[in-house]
Write a protein that holds these residues in place. Structure first.
Motif, PDB file in Angstrom:
ATOM      1  N   ASN D  31       0.775  -1.307   0.011  1.00  0.00           N
ATOM      2  CA  ASN D  31      -0.016   0.095   0.071  1.00  0.00           C
ATOM      3  C   ASN D  31       0.696   1.337   0.001  1.00  0.00           C
ATOM      4  O   ASN D  31       0.287   2.289  -0.528  1.00  0.00           O
ATOM      5  CB  ASN D  31      -1.014   0.130   1.204  1.00  0.00           C
ATOM      6  CG  ASN D  31      -1.859  -1.092   1.305  1.00  0.00           C
ATOM      7  OD1 ASN D  31      -1.846  -2.000   2.223  1.00  0.00           O
ATOM      8  ND2 ASN D  31      -2.664  -1.033   0.346  1.00  0.00           N
ATOM      9  N   VAL D  32       1.962   1.214   0.573  1.00  0.00           N
ATOM     10  CA  VAL D  32       2.775   2.298   0.703  1.00  0.00           C
ATOM     11  C   VAL D  32       4.119   1.881   0.543  1.00  0.00           C
ATOM     12  O   VAL D  32       4.885   0.840   1.280  1.00  0.00           O
ATOM     13  CB  VAL D  32       2.909   3.038   2.155  1.00  0.00           C
ATOM     14  CG1 VAL D  32       3.708   4.241   2.059  1.00  0.00           C
ATOM     15  CG2 VAL D  32       1.335   3.582   2.418  1.00  0.00           C
ATOM     16  N   CYS D  60      -1.798   1.910  -4.165  1.00  0.00           N
ATOM     17  CA  CYS D  60      -0.529   1.844  -3.594  1.00  0.00           C
ATOM     18  C   CYS D  60      -0.092   3.249  -3.824  1.00  0.00           C
ATOM     19  O   CYS D  60      -0.249   4.079  -4.780  1.00  0.00           O
ATOM     20  CB  CYS D  60       0.644   1.087  -4.150  1.00  0.00           C
ATOM     21  SG  CYS D  60       2.225   1.200  -3.601  1.00  0.00           S
ATOM     22  N   VAL D  76       6.656   4.098   9.347  1.00  0.00           N
ATOM     23  CA  VAL D  76       6.314   4.052  10.733  1.00  0.00           C
ATOM     24  C   VAL D  76       4.642   4.210  11.049  1.00  0.00           C
ATOM     25  O   VAL D  76       3.856   3.681  11.271  1.00  0.00           O
ATOM     26  CB  VAL D  76       6.836   4.857  11.795  1.00  0.00           C
ATOM     27  CG1 VAL D  76       6.245   4.881  13.224  1.00  0.00           C
ATOM     28  CG2 VAL D  76       8.397   4.272  11.899  1.00  0.00           C
ATOM     29  N   GLY D  77       4.349   5.612  10.201  1.00  0.00           N
ATOM     30  CA  GLY D  77       2.801   6.138   9.925  1.00  0.00           C
ATOM     31  C   GLY D  77       2.091   5.075   9.417  1.00  0.00           C
ATOM     32  O   GLY D  77       0.895   4.641   9.659  1.00  0.00           O
ATOM     33  N   SER D  78       2.677   4.812   8.045  1.00  0.00           N
ATOM     34  CA  SER D  78       1.807   3.955   7.197  1.00  0.00           C
ATOM     35  C   SER D  78       1.507   2.436   7.945  1.00  0.00           C
ATOM     36  O   SER D  78       0.265   2.263   7.607  1.00  0.00           O
ATOM     37  CB  SER D  78       2.444   3.843   5.844  1.00  0.00           C
ATOM     38  OG  SER D  78       3.543   3.098   5.654  1.00  0.00           O
ATOM     39  N   ALA D  80       1.590   1.733  11.033  1.00  0.00           N
ATOM     40  CA  ALA D  80       0.681   1.719  12.082  1.00  0.00           C
ATOM     41  C   ALA D  80      -0.884   2.081  11.522  1.00  0.00           C
ATOM     42  O   ALA D  80      -1.637   1.769  12.331  1.00  0.00           O
ATOM     43  CB  ALA D  80       1.125   2.799  13.175  1.00  0.00           C
ATOM     44  N   ALA D  81      -0.892   2.523  10.606  1.00  0.00           N
ATOM     45  CA  ALA D  81      -2.446   2.932   9.635  1.00  0.00           C
ATOM     46  C   ALA D  81      -2.731   1.866   9.364  1.00  0.00           C
ATOM     47  O   ALA D  81      -4.096   1.885   8.470  1.00  0.00           O
ATOM     48  CB  ALA D  81      -2.394   4.276   8.854  1.00  0.00           C
ATOM     49  N   GLY D  82      -2.045   0.581   9.157  1.00  0.00           N
ATOM     50  CA  GLY D  82      -2.592  -0.651   8.590  1.00  0.00           C
ATOM     51  C   GLY D  82      -2.111  -0.868   7.057  1.00  0.00           C
ATOM     52  O   GLY D  82      -2.830  -1.629   6.433  1.00  0.00           O
ATOM     53  N   ALA D  83      -1.325  -0.317   6.482  1.00  0.00           N
ATOM     54  CA  ALA D  83      -0.810  -0.492   5.162  1.00  0.00           C
ATOM     55  C   ALA D  83       0.242  -1.271   5.066  1.00  0.00           C
ATOM     56  O   ALA D  83       1.138  -1.246   6.010  1.00  0.00           O
ATOM     57  CB  ALA D  83      -0.339   0.998   4.661  1.00  0.00           C
ATOM     58  N   PHE D 203      -3.109  -7.905   4.813  1.00  0.00           N
ATOM     59  CA  PHE D 203      -2.512  -7.380   6.222  1.00  0.00           C
ATOM     60  C   PHE D 203      -3.934  -6.670   6.934  1.00  0.00           C
ATOM     61  O   PHE D 203      -4.292  -5.646   6.367  1.00  0.00           O
ATOM     62  CB  PHE D 203      -1.272  -6.217   5.990  1.00  0.00           C
ATOM     63  CG  PHE D 203      -0.889  -5.694   7.087  1.00  0.00           C
ATOM     64  CD1 PHE D 203      -0.605  -6.711   8.345  1.00  0.00           C
ATOM     65  CD2 PHE D 203      -0.695  -4.191   7.204  1.00  0.00           C
ATOM     66  CE1 PHE D 203      -0.124  -5.926   9.418  1.00  0.00           C
ATOM     67  CE2 PHE D 203      -0.224  -3.677   8.360  1.00  0.00           C
ATOM     68  CZ  PHE D 203       0.087  -4.419   9.342  1.00  0.00           C
ATOM     69  N   LYS D 208      -4.877  -0.345  14.414  1.00  0.00           N
ATOM     70  CA  LYS D 208      -4.410   0.480  13.600  1.00  0.00           C
ATOM     71  C   LYS D 208      -4.758   1.871  13.992  1.00  0.00           C
ATOM     72  O   LYS D 208      -5.702   2.026  14.889  1.00  0.00           O
ATOM     73  CB  LYS D 208      -4.762   0.120  12.264  1.00  0.00           C
ATOM     74  CG  LYS D 208      -6.223   0.151  11.858  1.00  0.00           C
ATOM     75  CD  LYS D 208      -6.248  -0.105  10.439  1.00  0.00           C
ATOM     76  CE  LYS D 208      -7.697   0.273   9.897  1.00  0.00           C
ATOM     77  NZ  LYS D 208      -8.171   0.044   8.711  1.00  0.00           N
TER      78      LYS D 208
END
Lengths: 180, 291, 86, 404
Positions: D31-32, D60, D76-78, D80-83, D203, D208
């Motif tokens: 996704n990222v 993506c 870290v951000g992505s 944690a946001a479920g990506a 995933f 998240k």
């Protein structure tokens, strides 16, 4: 396993030639591997690239020290690089030159052959791009590889008019070596 | 209205960070994600297993909150979950102007849709009041103390709003926790504007600046009323709104409230520095058209 | 309580930490003076000024740290800080 | 579970190693992607960028960050946001990420990152060795090392499967030798999207960053709980020992290719001399072994695929009956004069009943080429240990005395 070392100058497409050779050899049903002598060389500096061709999967990751074949893209390299270094006694050194092989006094037992790839390239492609032309000549001189496979690999990499011109030059160089 | 920042946090009595965070959440509402760097705000609100935050919150490192925010924005976009969710990176002056400058610059240049709120208390408070690039001229900190041959910090504040505006941010504003309604309005504007927006909130720290815990708002207001901290808004790089100060107060009124400027009043030659600070305020009046 | 992976925390869970014990002075309303302007509620850094049904406010002494901002800013001087009896 | 090259051959294409990795990443449906270009990792991110430009990776976002530090920070951000989140780097870039590496693993974010192994500065050197990733061994990342381009490509999918397992949730570095594998053209089966879809579930983390369920990530832990956070990370690494094996076995079931799980062995059953190594040097060693086996030298190879978690038991089982073990390291702990594989292998055998001498050779620093002859010389040194014991425990290989 056959090992090929290609000498050129940065920007002349030595690495591309090694890769195309690997693609063509695989199309012929062999296993292959191509890689540059990784450096920070810029345009114009001497560079090397290697190709291995084998019936079996290739595991060896070292550089090529005792090549079966040497391809020299630019004869001026002879003054700065020991192009015959390690060449096998029954090996072949193919030089892009309009001189006869006898002109080159190299410290080697390998057979020396020449082809004026620059002229072929200028005549057919219109630019002095010799890397693909030399692959055609190499196919003819070595018998290691099907020229059709080389043409196919080149046309896939350079689609359209450019690829077609290259293929024509490859065939011409191949034919010249077969006649030689 | 129930606050999205719960009590029970470990901030000092009279804490400016808590106020800045509270106002920001009042502006942004429930549908937001907050990214915070290492610092007072993070430490006081999230001692495991507790959290004061009523919205999703993430702390990673000191110098990367803007980058973390970019990643969150990318994640929500890629998964089609962005909706109306606001992404807010908060940071102290250290995390914004100093150690986090690279990631802040990167995130603004890339144009992520997020809002950065700088809570500027003009020094590194979490570690014990050390100088930052936001420490004002002549302030005494533990790494720029006044001494026999020093009158404190020798450099003026880094002009962060101008730097952010130069990145092409569509909305940049300065505010102060002394003006909660101003701050709430500006944060709300910032989160509603698409793209990377910036709100720089002047935030007096009772502990680091040396004033009574009851004076946080009073000191904040005085900075504005002396014209040392002008309140303005920039849209696409141009200043569009300025809070006018009809009768500016002398900077002395502001300086004498704080221990960090005490040496200017007690040491010989201090008056010369006060004059220079007054000159900075006078410059602001002209530069921002405060009158 | 076992640690969830990565130490994820539940929202608003600092409520278990009663910071009222930090106080030296405590704020006390004088409802005769209060004009229900809500400034004390707005400014409180500890979210310890709770609205009542009658429009007035009351302090949540479980959390109020006694900073005195409310008293200092009150436009009607309706809040007095008195020494905490301990 | 040996690889059947002839069977794979009809599906192979000759591509660059970097392209094979990029293609594998694409098949894993990230996704990222967030990365900063650095030699010799550049071709991976260029190929991924081209995939993005061609719309070949749906759902993506590719973030062109301003530094490696931010590359990993964004993930870290992505994550944690479920990506599903991916990066690639090497050398200086990896060292710049150092602080974030700990952060990602501590927050239990299953980021996957290809490390195109390269030496570290100074002197600056763009060529291959393993100093960059070995220096990050304690950051809490799973570290897997690949032998060839097919393995690094396939390992990408395995890495996501291991990382995202709810029992594990650790980030994974997949390590490939810079230039030697990243820039080589050789036949490879590119991962097929449909089989990867079967192999790698979406995933879906338990927690998240989500306004509908507002959790806090990255709280600080004081002395009351920090120890337990560390313990839980170690426990996840312990569980990963089996998960890495399982992921390799499941991969074999679906794709028909296997490279070992934690380790792999070559001709070790009756071997007196066992060489241990990681990465592309393994291929050259296999050639050397074939050559020496033909001459009656009983030599074998223990390929270490997983350096973190370190496969202590697996190593003990393979080397226990050998007469000498030789660890080859493309890294050095300066001040100890040992490479990491050597040090850790020795430590794995201490306090056991296994009594086999272990010697170490540091090799291939900064891209120094490793011909078969160098391996043969090392094996000659190993023979001497069998005959007369250890004289030098750990040493540099092919040192140019004339430069000293």
């Amino acid at each position: 396993m056959k090992e090929i070392r290609i000498h050129g100058r940065g920007g002349q497409g030595s690495v591309t030639a090694a890769e195309l050779l690997a693609v063509a050899a695989f199309a012929d049903g062999k296993f292959s591997q191509a890689f540059p002598a990784f450096g920070v060389e810029r345009r114009g500096a001497p560079v090397q690239a290697f190709t291995r061709i084998s019936e079996d999967p290739i595991r060896l990751r070292a550089q090529v020290y005792e090549p079966d074949y040497v391809i020299v893209q630019d004869p001026t390299l002879l003054e700065v690089v020991s192009i015959a270094s390690g060449a096998k006694d029954d090996g072949l050194i193919l030089i892009n030159s309009d001189f006869d092989p006898e002109h080159f006094d190299l410290d080697t037992n390998a057979k020396i052959m020449t082809v004026n790839a620059t002229k072929i390239a200028l005549d057919i492609i219109g630019r002095p791009i010799v890397n693909t032309v030399l692959l055609g000549a190499f196919a003819g001189a070595s018998g290691l590889i099907d020229p059709a496979s080389i043409k196919e690999a080149v046309m896939e990499r350079f689609p359209g008019k450019v690829g077609e011109k290259n293929a024509e030059a490859i065939q011409k160089a191949y034919d010249m070596m077969m006649e030689a | 209205m129930k606050s999205l920042l719960a009590p029970g946090h470990r901030g000092c009595a009279g804490c400016c960070d808590a106020m800045a965070a509270k106002f920001t959440l009042m502006a942004a509402g429930e549908d937001c994600i907050v990214v915070s760097p290492t610092g007072c705000l993070e430490v006081m609100t999230t001692p495991y297993p507790e959290s004061s935050w009523g919205v999703p919150f993430i702390h990673s490192l000191f110098e990367n909150n803007a980058a973390v925010a970019s990643g969150i924005e990318a994640a929500l976009k890629s998964k089609g979950e962005m909706g109306n969710t606001k992404i807010i990176a908060m940071g102290g002056d250290g995390a914004t102007l100093d150690i986090g400058m690279r990631s802040v610059s990167g995130a603004f240049e890339r144009g992520h849709d997020f809002t950065f709120v700088c809570i500027d208390n003009e020094a590194y408070m979490n570690t014990g009041v050390q100088r930052s690039a936001a420490t004002p001229f002549a302030a005494s900190t533990t790494t720029s103390p006044s001494g026999k041959v020093s009158f404190g910090n020798i450099r003026p504040k880094k002009n962060m709003p101008a730097i952010i505006a130069a990145h092409g941010s569509p909305y940049v504003a300065t505010t102060s926790i002394g003006y909660p309604k101003d701050m709430i309005r500006k944060v709300k504007t910032a989160v509603d504007v698409e793209g990377p927006t910036y709100v720089h909130a002047h935030s007096p720290c009772t502990t680091g600046w040396g004033f009574d815990t009851s004076k946080t708002v009073e000191v904040a207001k005085m900075a504005v009323e002396t014209c040392l901290w002008p309140l303005y808004e920039m849209e696409d790089g141009e200043i569009t709104k300025v809070k006018k100060i009809k009768n500016p107060k002398p900077v002395e009124d502001y300086l004498k409230m704080q221990r960090r400027f005490k040496h200017l009043f007690t040491k010989e030659g201090g008056d010369e520095f006060i004059k220079q600070i007054q000159a900075l305020a006078d410059e602001n009046i002209v530069k921002f058209g405060l009158q | 309580m076992t640690i969830p992976l990565g130490g994820v925390c539940a929202p608003g869970s600092t409520l278990v930490n009663k910071t009222g014990g930090w106080r030296t002075f405590k704020p006390v309303f004088d409802y005769d003076k209060c004009i229900k302007c809500k400034l004390c509620e707005l400014l409180c850094p500890d979210m310890s000024v709770d609205p009542r049904d009658d429009g007035f406010f009351e302090f949540n002494y479980d959390f109020c740290k006694g900073c005195g901002i409310c008293a200092n800013e009150c436009p009607k001087d309706a809040i007095e800080m008195v020494l905490e009896e301990k | 579970m040996q690889r059947d090259f002839e069977k794979d051959k009809k599906n192979m294409v000759v591509v660059e190693g970097s392209y094979a990795v990029a293609s594998a990443v694409k098949s894993c449906r990230p996704n990222v992607i967030s990365a900063y270009p650095i030699t010799p990792q550049t071709h991976i991110v260029e190929d991924l960028s081209q995939f993005m430009a061609d719309g070949a990776i749906p759902n993506c976002e590719y973030i062109n960050v301003e530094s490696e530090f931010s590359a990993l920070s964004a993930l870290v951000g992505s994550s944690a946001a479920g990506a599903r989140s991916y990066s690639a780097t090497t050398s200086q870039g990896l060292e710049l990420m150092h602080e974030v590496l700990f952060n990602v693993s501590g927050m239990r974010l299953p980021v996957v990152m290809t490390v195109v192994n390269r030496a570290v500065s100074a002197p600056i050197n763009i060529w291959n060795d393993h100093q960059d990733s070995i220096s990050q061994r304690d950051t809490g990342w799973i570290q897997l090392y690949a032998e060839d381009t097919q393995e690094i490509s396939d390992m990408t999918a395995q890495a996501f499967k291991i990382a995202e397992d709810p029992e594990i949730l650790l980030p994974v570095m997949t390590c490939m030798d810079g230039f030697i594998l990243s820039h080589v053209y050789e036949p490879v089966v590119l991962l097929e999207d449909d089989i990867v879809a079967e192999y790698l579930p979406p995933f879906e983390p338990e927690f998240k960053l989500d306004p509908k369920n507002p959790k806090t990530f990255g709280a600080f832990a004081d002395p009351n709980s920090y120890t337990e956070f560390r313990y839980l990370q170690q426990q996840a690494m312990d569980k990963a020992l089996k998960k890495i094996e399982d992921a390799a076995a499941e991969f074999y079931d679906l794709f028909g290719r296997h490279y070992g799980g934690l380790i792999d062995t070559y001709e070790t059953d009756d071997a007196d001399i066992i060489l241990m190594a990681m990465g592309s040097i393994v291929g050259t060693i296999k050639d050397a072994i074939d050559k020496l086996r033909a001459k009656g030298v009983k030599v074998g190879l223990l390929k270490v695929r997983s350096f973190r978690p370190f496969p202590v038991e697996a190593i003990r089982n393979v080397v226990k009956d050998a007469k000498v073990v030789v660890a080859l390291d493309k890294n050095i702990s300066i001040g100890l004069n040992e490479g990491a594989l050597f040090t850790e292998t020795k430590a794995s055998l201490y306090n056991t009943k296994i009594d086999v001498p272990v010697i170490g050779f540091m090799i291939g620093h900064g891209g120094r080429d490793i011909p078969t002859g160098t391996i043969e010389n090392i094996i000659d040194e190993a023979k001497k240990v069998i005959d007369s014991g250890i004289t030098v425990e750990s040493q540099f290989t092919d040192l140019k005395e004339e430069l000293l």
